[in-house]
Motif scaffolding. Structure first.
Motif, PDB file in Angstrom:
ATOM      1  N   ARG A 100       0.810  -1.214   0.000  1.00  0.00           N
ATOM      2  CA  ARG A 100       0.000   0.000   0.000  1.00  0.00           C
ATOM      3  C   ARG A 100       0.853   1.279   0.000  1.00  0.00           C
ATOM      4  NH1 ARG A 100      -5.303  -0.352   1.692  1.00  0.00           N
ATOM      5  NH2 ARG A 100      -5.223  -2.260   0.506  1.00  0.00           N
ATOM      6  N   ASP A 101       1.972   1.259   0.758  1.00  0.00           N
ATOM      7  CA  ASP A 101       2.725   2.504   0.916  1.00  0.00           C
ATOM      8  C   ASP A 101       3.746   2.714  -0.196  1.00  0.00           C
ATOM      9  OD1 ASP A 101       4.206   0.355   1.776  1.00  0.00           O
ATOM     10  OD2 ASP A 101       5.440   1.593   3.111  1.00  0.00           O
ATOM     11  N   VAL A 102       3.872   1.756  -1.119  1.00  0.00           N
ATOM     12  CA  VAL A 102       4.795   1.947  -2.245  1.00  0.00           C
ATOM     13  C   VAL A 102       4.004   2.490  -3.430  1.00  0.00           C
ATOM     14  CG1 VAL A 102       6.411   0.847  -3.817  1.00  0.00           C
ATOM     15  CG2 VAL A 102       6.228   0.047  -1.459  1.00  0.00           C
ATOM     16  N   THR A 103       4.240   3.731  -3.776  1.00  0.00           N
ATOM     17  CA  THR A 103       3.541   4.273  -4.940  1.00  0.00           C
ATOM     18  C   THR A 103       4.554   4.866  -5.889  1.00  0.00           C
ATOM     19  OG1 THR A 103       3.261   6.343  -3.770  1.00  0.00           O
ATOM     20  CG2 THR A 103       1.389   4.830  -3.773  1.00  0.00           C
ATOM     21  N   PHE A 104       4.297   4.692  -7.175  1.00  0.00           N
ATOM     22  CA  PHE A 104       5.145   5.323  -8.169  1.00  0.00           C
ATOM     23  C   PHE A 104       4.287   6.286  -8.962  1.00  0.00           C
ATOM     24  CE2 PHE A 104       7.448   1.316  -7.536  1.00  0.00           C
ATOM     25  CZ  PHE A 104       8.673   1.841  -7.211  1.00  0.00           C
ATOM     26  N   ASP A 105       4.924   7.298  -9.438  1.00  0.00           N
ATOM     27  CA  ASP A 105       4.261   8.279 -10.265  1.00  0.00           C
ATOM     28  C   ASP A 105       3.745   7.628 -11.556  1.00  0.00           C
ATOM     29  OD1 ASP A 105       4.161  11.366 -10.614  1.00  0.00           O
ATOM     30  OD2 ASP A 105       4.699  10.473 -12.552  1.00  0.00           O
ATOM     31  N   THR A 106       2.586   8.063 -12.034  1.00  0.00           N
ATOM     32  CA  THR A 106       2.014   7.479 -13.253  1.00  0.00           C
ATOM     33  C   THR A 106       2.950   7.635 -14.441  1.00  0.00           C
ATOM     34  OG1 THR A 106      -0.066   8.319 -12.418  1.00  0.00           O
ATOM     35  CG2 THR A 106      -0.093   7.365 -14.607  1.00  0.00           C
ATOM     36  N   LEU A 107       3.509   8.842 -14.588  1.00  0.00           N
ATOM     37  CA  LEU A 107       4.392   9.091 -15.725  1.00  0.00           C
ATOM     38  C   LEU A 107       5.624   8.197 -15.644  1.00  0.00           C
ATOM     39  CD1 LEU A 107       4.982  10.743 -18.257  1.00  0.00           C
ATOM     40  CD2 LEU A 107       6.136  12.411 -16.820  1.00  0.00           C
ATOM     41  N   LEU A 108       6.161   8.067 -14.405  1.00  0.00           N
ATOM     42  CA  LEU A 108       7.351   7.241 -14.219  1.00  0.00           C
ATOM     43  C   LEU A 108       7.062   5.801 -14.636  1.00  0.00           C
ATOM     44  CD1 LEU A 108      10.243   7.068 -13.140  1.00  0.00           C
ATOM     45  CD2 LEU A 108       9.299   6.420 -10.937  1.00  0.00           C
ATOM     46  N   ARG A 109       5.864   5.306 -14.259  1.00  0.00           N
ATOM     47  CA  ARG A 109       5.505   3.940 -14.614  1.00  0.00           C
ATOM     48  C   ARG A 109       5.417   3.780 -16.135  1.00  0.00           C
ATOM     49  NH1 ARG A 109       0.757   2.536 -10.464  1.00  0.00           N
ATOM     50  NH2 ARG A 109       0.595   4.794 -10.408  1.00  0.00           N
ATOM     51  N   ALA A 110       4.813   4.780 -16.781  1.00  0.00           N
ATOM     52  CA  ALA A 110       4.720   4.727 -18.244  1.00  0.00           C
ATOM     53  C   ALA A 110       6.115   4.748 -18.861  1.00  0.00           C
ATOM     54  CB  ALA A 110       3.899   5.898 -18.758  1.00  0.00           C
ATOM     55  N   LEU A 111       7.014   5.592 -18.283  1.00  0.00           N
ATOM     56  CA  LEU A 111       8.389   5.696 -18.796  1.00  0.00           C
ATOM     57  C   LEU A 111       9.098   4.348 -18.717  1.00  0.00           C
ATOM     58  CD1 LEU A 111       9.828   9.043 -17.381  1.00  0.00           C
ATOM     59  CD2 LEU A 111       9.303   8.453 -19.744  1.00  0.00           C
ATOM     60  N   VAL A 112       8.993   3.708 -17.554  1.00  0.00           N
ATOM     61  CA  VAL A 112       9.656   2.417 -17.372  1.00  0.00           C
ATOM     62  C   VAL A 112       9.086   1.403 -18.358  1.00  0.00           C
ATOM     63  CG1 VAL A 112      10.005   0.498 -15.774  1.00  0.00           C
ATOM     64  CG2 VAL A 112      10.220   2.843 -14.968  1.00  0.00           C
ATOM     65  N   GLY A 113       7.759   1.399 -18.487  1.00  0.00           N
ATOM     66  CA  GLY A 113       7.117   0.466 -19.420  1.00  0.00           C
ATOM     67  C   GLY A 113       7.605   0.663 -20.842  1.00  0.00           C
ATOM     68  N   VAL A 114       7.613   1.911 -21.296  1.00  0.00           N
ATOM     69  CA  VAL A 114       8.036   2.211 -22.668  1.00  0.00           C
ATOM     70  C   VAL A 114       9.500   1.824 -22.869  1.00  0.00           C
ATOM     71  CG1 VAL A 114       8.563   4.085 -24.270  1.00  0.00           C
ATOM     72  CG2 VAL A 114       6.355   4.016 -23.111  1.00  0.00           C
ATOM     73  N   ALA A 115      10.346   2.139 -21.878  1.00  0.00           N
ATOM     74  CA  ALA A 115      11.782   1.878 -22.024  1.00  0.00           C
ATOM     75  C   ALA A 115      12.056   0.374 -22.111  1.00  0.00           C
ATOM     76  CB  ALA A 115      12.552   2.493 -20.855  1.00  0.00           C
ATOM     77  N   LEU A 116      11.420  -0.416 -21.238  1.00  0.00           N
ATOM     78  CA  LEU A 116      11.663  -1.858 -21.252  1.00  0.00           C
ATOM     79  C   LEU A 116      11.116  -2.477 -22.539  1.00  0.00           C
ATOM     80  CD1 LEU A 116      10.934  -2.871 -17.552  1.00  0.00           C
ATOM     81  CD2 LEU A 116      13.102  -2.331 -18.645  1.00  0.00           C
ATOM     82  N   PHE A 117       9.961  -1.997 -22.956  1.00  0.00           N
ATOM     83  CA  PHE A 117       9.355  -2.479 -24.187  1.00  0.00           C
ATOM     84  C   PHE A 117      10.283  -2.222 -25.373  1.00  0.00           C
ATOM     85  CE2 PHE A 117       6.515  -2.008 -27.832  1.00  0.00           C
ATOM     86  CZ  PHE A 117       5.698  -3.119 -27.697  1.00  0.00           C
ATOM     87  N   ALA A 118      10.785  -0.982 -25.444  1.00  0.00           N
ATOM     88  CA  ALA A 118      11.673  -0.625 -26.556  1.00  0.00           C
ATOM     89  C   ALA A 118      12.978  -1.412 -26.491  1.00  0.00           C
ATOM     90  CB  ALA A 118      11.956   0.873 -26.531  1.00  0.00           C
ATOM     91  N   ALA A 119      13.458  -1.664 -25.268  1.00  0.00           N
ATOM     92  CA  ALA A 119      14.734  -2.371 -25.114  1.00  0.00           C
ATOM     93  C   ALA A 119      14.649  -3.786 -25.681  1.00  0.00           C
ATOM     94  CB  ALA A 119      15.143  -2.419 -23.641  1.00  0.00           C
ATOM     95  N   ALA A 120      13.499  -4.445 -25.480  1.00  0.00           N
ATOM     96  CA  ALA A 120      13.344  -5.811 -25.982  1.00  0.00           C
ATOM     97  C   ALA A 120      13.451  -5.840 -27.505  1.00  0.00           C
ATOM     98  CB  ALA A 120      12.007  -6.382 -25.530  1.00  0.00           C
ATOM     99  N   TYR A 121      12.819  -4.874 -28.155  1.00  0.00           N
ATOM    100  CA  TYR A 121      12.904  -4.804 -29.622  1.00  0.00           C
ATOM    101  C   TYR A 121      14.321  -4.468 -30.060  1.00  0.00           C
ATOM    102  CZ  TYR A 121       7.976  -5.370 -30.475  1.00  0.00           C
ATOM    103  OH  TYR A 121       6.743  -5.910 -30.578  1.00  0.00           O
ATOM    104  N   MET A 122      14.929  -3.517 -29.346  1.00  0.00           N
ATOM    105  CA  MET A 122      16.286  -3.096 -29.680  1.00  0.00           C
ATOM    106  C   MET A 122      17.237  -4.288 -29.582  1.00  0.00           C
ATOM    107  SD  MET A 122      17.693  -0.488 -30.731  1.00  0.00           S
ATOM    108  CE  MET A 122      16.715   0.930 -30.309  1.00  0.00           C
ATOM    109  N   ALA A 123      17.036  -5.120 -28.561  1.00  0.00           N
ATOM    110  CA  ALA A 123      17.929  -6.252 -28.334  1.00  0.00           C
ATOM    111  C   ALA A 123      17.967  -7.160 -29.565  1.00  0.00           C
ATOM    112  CB  ALA A 123      17.470  -7.046 -27.110  1.00  0.00           C
TER     113      ALA A 123
END
Lengths: 454, 255
Positions: A309-332
């Motif tokens: 409950r007490d661990v929260t991440f910013d919405t934008l930060l979550r989107a950033l991480v998602g986009v970066a990991l997604f792009a990294a898989a394709y880049m790999a």
């Protein structure tokens, strides 16, 4: 009658090639009109251009409204409603970032341009310092400028995992919470000691282990300090960020993170260690198997259900991480293609000279492999830049999102508002994507120069 | 010069010692019971039909291939599976390949300075001085700022020799260094190798250049089917080969 033997008495001189027999116009005409097929294709092309271009020019320029203050000015003309773009320009660029604070994103844009330009020009000096500033200092400065900094850091490792709270409630100084910083200091000391112990047990260099962890922790400390210090900036929540600012943040983060991460994943997938290899395969196949929209949706709405409950991440930060990991898989996978094209002899020659794995990769294999796959890499970058607009579905309004939101304004409700907005968005996306593509072509030519005989 | 490997040799003078070395590629037994001792400053030429294991043998000496049974000792350090012995062996052993394997994205000079800078920790200036020294020795200092693909095959192979020498190796391995070259370029590479031999470099050369072998080899090694069939002094080897297989091989290649 030909002689059966021959001995040359004088060398034939080297001559320039004969001049082109036909004029440029004639050759041009011939290539366009040579066969019935060419002829009809040429006619068809001319017809398409004649059909599309004049109405487009009429809409964008000739019939367009250039000045005005509201919908009434635009209703008179059939063309684009440019005053709408001018009136909404701030919203398109910054979203709902407070008007009085917009110098901060402007400063971030300016720093970015100032640091990126010399990085992209091969002849510019101080590449190493430049890269360090752009990849190390600039993200931190941008983060503090855009959010306002002064985060209230509460607990580090000891506090979180051992509930160690020796100096809780001692208070603050310059926005710094003493409890956090004592926690950080002791956690850091514990980590360094642990690293030294492990190094000693493995009979590796203790000094190197202490230095490596020490430098990493010091860097982390500087990041925390910058984020924690109170610079007197008004905090601006990421919820009010938007427009082109968000488009750039998501795209640049995705691009900057996905390349190095993609390199590591590609190397990992070719590793001889089964654990590393299968971990990388699992990661890549997972992210490639899931649509980006699902990733964003999952990160935004479902991840919080699984976290404490007490661990929260910013919405934008979550989107950033998602986009970066997604792009990294394709880049790999793109980079893996390049790695496979490098002959085994290159690895062997490097090994025979005594270069270890990382130096072989970093100095011999990757420079060649990455050069080979520049078209694929840039393809991914361009795709990523345009995919950023998908953050719309998790209620983050990027450039396109802000443009669409502004259509709802009754003051600008005209039949052409929609088209004007999308034309503007199209132009901006085109400038950036075309720019990336042209720059990549230039780098590709430069980098492959060594392959040619001169 | 000793023909037989004896157990009474002074071990401080031994450069490479292989005893009972076996290697398999999957089910294929590629090296069978190899015993070979190479003394310091000795020049060994290995020949044999293709697929006889010559290349695999010398690639085992710097750990590009790992042997599965037996012992390989390089200058007193045994090659075991671990990285430290591998690093030690590669510090002492330079290698030249059939396909040159120069780094095409680096200039000739950068090819030569890469390892001295990143492995030996030389400064750029020191490494460049050393590189120019060896490029002069192989007689192509004027090509230092060109890229490998701008050079002829013979020039590329000479750069490869200079690149290996820049690490100051005590032993040089040559894996068919002239087999990929046009006929006109073989001599320029062999000349460099002959000079190197005359200066006292320990050399193990896989080659079918029999003229070169006659001129520089201290001992000839003939391999077939993954085994050493005959070791002999060059004069004896060419004039009076002792094993039937050697005789057959020589009759095929010498006309």
């Amino acid at each position: 009658m030909t002689a059966r033997t021959f001995v040359r008495t004088a060398f034939a001189p080297t001559e320039p090639p004969p001049p082109e027999a036909d004029s440029t116009a004639l050759r041009f005409a011939r290539s366009l009109l040579a066969t019935p097929l060419n002829f009809s294709l040429t006619l068809l092309s001319i017809a398409v251009i004649a059909l599309v271009l004049p109405p487009l020019i009429r809409f964008l320029f000739l019939d367009a409204t250039w000045s005005g203050t509201g919908r009434d000015d635009c209703l008179a003309n059939a063309g684009a409603c440019w005053p709408f773009v001018r009136a909404k320009f701030g919203q398109f660029m910054y979203g709902f970032y407070p008007a009085g604070e917009r110098w901060r994103p402007n400063l971030v844009f300016a720093f970015g341009a100032l640091l990126l330009a010399p990085l992209l020009i091969p002849a510019a000096p101080f590449k190493r310092t430049n890269a360090l500033l752009f990849f190390g200092v600039y993200p931190l400065v941008s983060f503090v400028l855009l959010t306002g900094g002064d985060f209230d850091l509460q607990k580090f490792l000891l506090g979180r995992f051992l509930q160690w709270n020796a100096v809780a409630g001692v208070g603050f100084a310059a926005g710094l919470r003493w409890a956090f910083w004592t926690d950080f200091l002791f956690s850091a000391l514990a980590i360094v000691a642990l690293a030294a112990l492990i190094a000693a047990l493995l009979r590796a260099s203790v000094v190197a282990a202490v230095a490596a962890t020490g430098i990493l922790l010091a860097a982390l400390g500087i990041v925390f300090l910058a984020v924690d210090l109170d610079f007197g900036l008004t905090p601006v929540e990421t919820r009010s960020w938007g427009g082109f600012l968000v488009t750039l943040i998501v795209a640049v983060t995705g691009i900057v993170v996905s390349l190095p991460l993609g390199v590591l994943l590609a190397l990992g997938r070719r590793s001889r260690m089964p654990v590393v290899r299968y971990a990388c395969i699992l990661f890549i196949e997972f992210w490639r198997g899931v649509p980006l929209i699902t990733v964003l949706f999952f990160a935004t709405y479902m991840l919080p259900l699984f976290l404490p409950r007490d661990v929260t991440f910013d919405t934008l930060l979550r989107a950033l991480v998602g986009v970066a990991l997604f792009a990294a898989a394709y880049m790999a996978e793109v980079i893996r293609g390049g790695l496979q094209a490098i002959p085994r002899g290159q690895h062997e020659a490097a090994a025979a000279l005594g270069l270890g794995y990382w130096r072989t990769m970093g100095l011999v294999v990757l420079p060649q492999a990455l050069t080979l796959v520049i078209p694929g890499i840039v393809n991914n970058f361009i795709g990523l830049f345009k995919d950023t607009t998908l953050v719309l579905i998790v209620a983050i309004f990027d450039l396109l999102g802000q443009i669409r939101a502004s259509f709802a304004d009754p003051n600008w409700a005209t039949p052409v508002t929609l088209y004007t907005g999308f034309a503007f968005a199209g132009a901006i996306y085109f400038v950036f994507c075309f720019g990336m593509s042209r720059y990549a072509l230039y780098i590709e030519r430069r980098a492959s120069a060594y392959g040619r005989r001169s | 010069m000793n023909v037989e490997v004896s157990n009474t040799v002074d071990h401080t003078l031994v450069a490479v010692e292989m005893t009972g070395v076996h290697k398999w590629f999957g089910q294929f037994h590629v090296l069978k019971d190899i015993d070979l001792t190479v003394m310091r400053k000795e020049r060994i030429v290995i020949c044999g039909p293709s697929g006889s294991g010559k290349s695999t043998l010398i690639r085992c000496i710097n750990g590009l291939e790992q042997h599965q049974r037996g012992r390989i000792v390089i200058n007193g350090t045994e090659l075991t599976g671990d990285t430290r012995s591998l690093d030690a062996a590669r510090r002492d052993v330079g290698m030249v390949f059939q396909q040159f394997n120069l780094f095409p994205h680096l200039t000739v000079l950068e090819n030569c300075t890469l390892a001295p800078i990143w492995v030996s920790g030389l400064s750029q200036a020191e490494a460049e001085m050393r590189a120019m020294h060896y490029l002069e020795r192989v007689r192509i200092p004027e090509q230092a700022y060109k890229y490998p693909l701008q050079l002829s095959g013979g020039q590329q192979q000479r750069v490869a020799i200079a690149r290996a020498l820049c690490m100051n190796p005590k032993i040089m391995l040559f894996d068919e260094p002239t087999s990929a070259l046009d006929p006109e370029m073989i001599k320029e590479v062999l000349d460099v190798m002959i000079e190197l031999a005359q200066e006292g470099m320990t050399m193990i050369v896989v080659s079918h250049e029999m003229g070169f072998a006659r001129e520089v080899a201290d001992r000839m090694v003939f391999m077939d089917g993954g085994q050493i069939v005959e070791i002999n002094e060059p004069n004896e080897f060419f004039a009076r080969p002792r094993h039937e297989r050697t005789k057959l091989f020589l009759s095929q290649i010498l006309r």
